[in-house]
Design a protein around this motif. Sequence first.
Motif, short mmCIF file in Angstrom:
data_model
loop_
_atom_site.label_atom_id
_atom_site.label_comp_id
_atom_site.label_asym_id
_atom_site.label_seq_id
_atom_site.Cartn_x
_atom_site.Cartn_y
_atom_site.Cartn_z
N ILE A 111 11.40 4.90 -2.81
CA ILE A 111 11.02 4.06 -1.67
C ILE A 111 10.04 4.79 -0.76
CG2 ILE A 111 11.92 2.99 0.45
CD1 ILE A 111 14.53 2.44 -1.21
N GLY A 112 10.32 6.06 -0.50
CA GLY A 112 9.43 6.85 0.36
C GLY A 112 8.04 6.99 -0.23
N LEU A 113 7.94 7.23 -1.54
CA LEU A 113 6.63 7.37 -2.17
C LEU A 113 5.84 6.06 -2.15
CD1 LEU A 113 7.49 9.65 -5.23
CD2 LEU A 113 6.07 10.25 -3.24
N VAL A 114 6.54 4.94 -2.40
CA VAL A 114 5.87 3.64 -2.34
C VAL A 114 5.38 3.37 -0.92
CG1 VAL A 114 6.25 1.15 -2.51
CG2 VAL A 114 7.06 2.66 -4.33
N PHE A 115 6.24 3.65 0.06
CA PHE A 115 5.85 3.43 1.45
C PHE A 115 4.69 4.35 1.85
CE2 PHE A 115 6.29 4.00 6.07
CZ PHE A 115 6.23 2.67 6.47
N LEU A 116 4.77 5.62 1.43
CA LEU A 116 3.70 6.58 1.73
C LEU A 116 2.39 6.12 1.09
CD1 LEU A 116 2.64 9.29 2.81
CD2 LEU A 116 3.48 10.35 0.70
N ALA A 117 2.44 5.68 -0.15
CA ALA A 117 1.23 5.20 -0.82
C ALA A 117 0.64 4.00 -0.07
CB ALA A 117 1.53 4.82 -2.27
N GLY A 118 1.51 3.08 0.37
CA GLY A 118 1.04 1.93 1.14
C GLY A 118 0.40 2.35 2.44
N CYS A 119 1.04 3.29 3.13
CA CYS A 119 0.48 3.77 4.41
C CYS A 119 -0.85 4.47 4.20
CB CYS A 119 1.48 4.70 5.10
SG CYS A 119 2.89 3.85 5.82
N LEU A 120 -0.93 5.31 3.17
CA LEU A 120 -2.18 6.02 2.89
C LEU A 120 -3.28 5.03 2.50
CD1 LEU A 120 -0.90 9.15 0.91
CD2 LEU A 120 -1.71 9.06 3.29
N GLY A 121 -2.94 4.04 1.70
CA GLY A 121 -3.93 3.02 1.31
C GLY A 121 -4.40 2.22 2.51
N LEU A 122 -3.49 1.80 3.37
CA LEU A 122 -3.87 1.04 4.56
C LEU A 122 -4.69 1.91 5.52
CD1 LEU A 122 -3.67 -1.69 5.90
CD2 LEU A 122 -1.48 -0.97 6.91
N ALA A 123 -4.30 3.18 5.65
CA ALA A 123 -5.05 4.09 6.52
C ALA A 123 -6.47 4.29 5.98
CB ALA A 123 -4.34 5.43 6.64
N ASP A 124 -6.60 4.41 4.66
CA ASP A 124 -7.92 4.54 4.04
C ASP A 124 -8.75 3.27 4.26
OD1 ASP A 124 -9.77 6.07 2.48
OD2 ASP A 124 -9.38 4.68 0.82
N PHE A 125 -8.10 2.11 4.14
CA PHE A 125 -8.77 0.85 4.40
C PHE A 125 -9.28 0.79 5.84
CE2 PHE A 125 -8.63 -3.54 5.96
CZ PHE A 125 -9.55 -4.15 5.10
N VAL A 126 -8.42 1.15 6.80
CA VAL A 126 -8.81 1.15 8.22
C VAL A 126 -9.97 2.11 8.43
CG1 VAL A 126 -8.05 1.79 10.54
CG2 VAL A 126 -6.56 0.40 9.10
N ASP A 127 -9.92 3.26 7.81
CA ASP A 127 -10.94 4.28 7.99
C ASP A 127 -12.29 3.82 7.42
OD1 ASP A 127 -11.81 6.83 8.84
OD2 ASP A 127 -11.58 7.64 6.81
N ASN A 128 -12.27 3.18 6.26
CA ASN A 128 -13.50 2.80 5.58
C ASN A 128 -14.10 1.48 6.04
OD1 ASN A 128 -13.53 5.12 4.02
ND2 ASN A 128 -12.33 4.18 2.40
N PHE A 129 -13.29 0.55 6.44
CA PHE A 129 -13.80 -0.80 6.68
C PHE A 129 -13.63 -1.32 8.10
CE2 PHE A 129 -12.66 -0.67 2.14
CZ PHE A 129 -13.92 -0.84 1.60
N MET A 130 -12.88 -0.65 8.93
CA MET A 130 -12.61 -1.21 10.26
C MET A 130 -13.40 -0.53 11.38
SD MET A 130 -10.38 -3.60 9.57
CE MET A 130 -9.39 -4.01 10.96
N GLY A 131 -14.03 0.56 11.09
CA GLY A 131 -14.82 1.21 12.13
C GLY A 131 -14.11 2.40 12.74
N GLU A 132 -14.73 2.93 13.80
CA GLU A 132 -14.25 4.15 14.42
C GLU A 132 -13.76 3.94 15.86
OE1 GLU A 132 -13.91 7.30 13.17
OE2 GLU A 132 -14.39 6.46 11.21
N ALA A 133 -13.34 2.77 16.20
CA ALA A 133 -12.82 2.52 17.55
C ALA A 133 -11.58 3.39 17.77
CB ALA A 133 -12.49 1.05 17.74
N ALA A 134 -11.40 3.82 19.01
CA ALA A 134 -10.28 4.72 19.33
C ALA A 134 -8.94 4.13 18.94
CB ALA A 134 -10.30 5.04 20.82
N ILE A 135 -8.74 2.86 19.17
CA ILE A 135 -7.47 2.22 18.83
C ILE A 135 -7.24 2.23 17.32
CG2 ILE A 135 -8.32 -0.16 18.72
CD1 ILE A 135 -5.02 0.87 20.30
#
Length: 185
Positions: A111-135
């Motif tokens: 469960i932890g690995l699946v959740f970690l993978a999801g968080c890392l994937g979402l964080a990568d998505f935010v980093d690559n496609f959402m911009g660099e706003a402070a929030i």
Amino acid sequence: MASKESTSAVDEGIIEVNIREVGQLFNSLDPTPFPEKDLDADAEQFIVSWAMEHHKRAPLTVRIHVANPASDPSVVAAVEPGIHAYFAYRADMSRFKLRQLMSRGRWSLLIGLVFLAGCLGLADFVDNFMGEAAILVIFRESLLIAGWVAMWRPMEIFLYDWWPLRHERRVNLRLSRAKVEMLVG
């Protein structure tokens, strides 16, 4: 109950137990016959705590001093098998708890690995496609932290939680094979 450790036996772990009568060793509420009776909780704790004081490789002897001998010799004869059976049962229960803990650890890790993978994937998505706003930077970092925090419990199980159960099992196994001496008078 009172106790003292014999200093004459360096290589042998002697656990001295002083009781008034044999019945003090066993749980008075347990309806099973003597060899299968549970030990009294205080007697068990006393014996286990003294067993843990001795070196882990030292053979153990439980020396029981009984002030008032039992009139029925079968009661005295049942003490050693009763102690052995009780601690063998406790060792089996420790093994069962260890197996349950490891199973829970494996599921927690999955469960932890699946959740970690999801968080890392979402964080990568935010980093690559959402911009660099402070929030968004705060959100991305929060996802990374949350993913790694999800790994806390599995790591705790596999690094630390199993040791006490393993130790408990070893002590109980040693006590299940301990020599039992009955001294009357």
